[in-house]
Write a protein that holds these residues in place. Structure first.
Motif: not given
Length: 208
Positions: A42-44, A48-50, A66-67, A73-75
């Motif tokens: 879903x992020x992709x 959004x990268x993860x 954190x974003x 990017x989601x870390x």
């Protein structure tokens, strides 16, 4: 500069609609999530990268995730063991909730374009702490439950299950790829079950 929206009250209905809208968009793109749900897909879809990485503590303590808005990017903090497994899916979905509800993505795109032209716009990361009980965190967590356990999916999966029996609830949680605590919270939010905190006995609203 900031890309964070000012806090506002968001109703449960609006949050649920925001989560369902992602499912509908993915379905139109022939990419509707499969079970058990992989939140990273879903992020992709949302561009959004993860990454899982060690995020150091700051002066306020541990950071669960954190974003980085301009990097999209989601870390997720791999140093926190309880974020793995079903909790990991919930954490990713939680961060997607922040992205959808609390970050002005149009402003993000504007700043990215400015950076591409050499303006060097900087934006602070969005920090998420597992111990934070702020209303903004509740909104993101409610969104996560709606995203990972949409009503139409729950309605279909419950047909051969008795929601008053723990073994059926665990089977449902496994099919969805979520934790049992996330599932029971979601079902209670929907009003489908009531869980007695002392006896752990489950009552079911037969109207659902």
């Amino acid at each position: 500069m900031s890309v964070f929206r000012p806090f506002r009250f968001i109703s449960k209905l609006e949050i649920e609609a925001s989560a369902l809208d992602i499912w509908l968009r993915m379905s139109r793109s022939h990419r509707e999530p499969e079970l058990p749900i992989d939140a990273s897909i879903i992020a992709e879809f949302l561009d959004l990268d993860l990454v899982w990485d060690a995020i150091p503590d700051d002066e306020q303590g541990a950071i669960a995730a954190r974003i980085l808005p301009l990097e999209k990017l989601i870390e997720i903090n791999e140093s926190i063991p309880q974020l793995k497994g079903g909790f990991g899916e919930s954490t990713i979905a939680h961060e997607i909730g922040h992205w959808v509800l609390h970050i002005d993505t149009e402003q993000v795109e504007r700043f990215i374009r400015l950076n591409q032209k050499g303006m060097k716009v900087q934006v602070k990361p969005f920090l998420c702490r597992s111990s934070n009980l702020a209303r903004i965190e509740w909104q993101a967590q409610y969104f996560a439950g709606c995203l990972l356990m949409p009503q139409h999916v729950l309605t279909e999966l419950r047909q051969d299950k008795d929601l008053s029996k723990w073994q059926d609830l665990y089977r449902l949680a496994e099919e969805l790829g979520v934790t049992i605590s996330n599932l029971t919270t979601r079902l209670q939010d929907l009003g489908w079950i009531y869980l007695d905190a002392d006896t752990r006995k489950i009552s079911v609203d037969r109207a659902y």
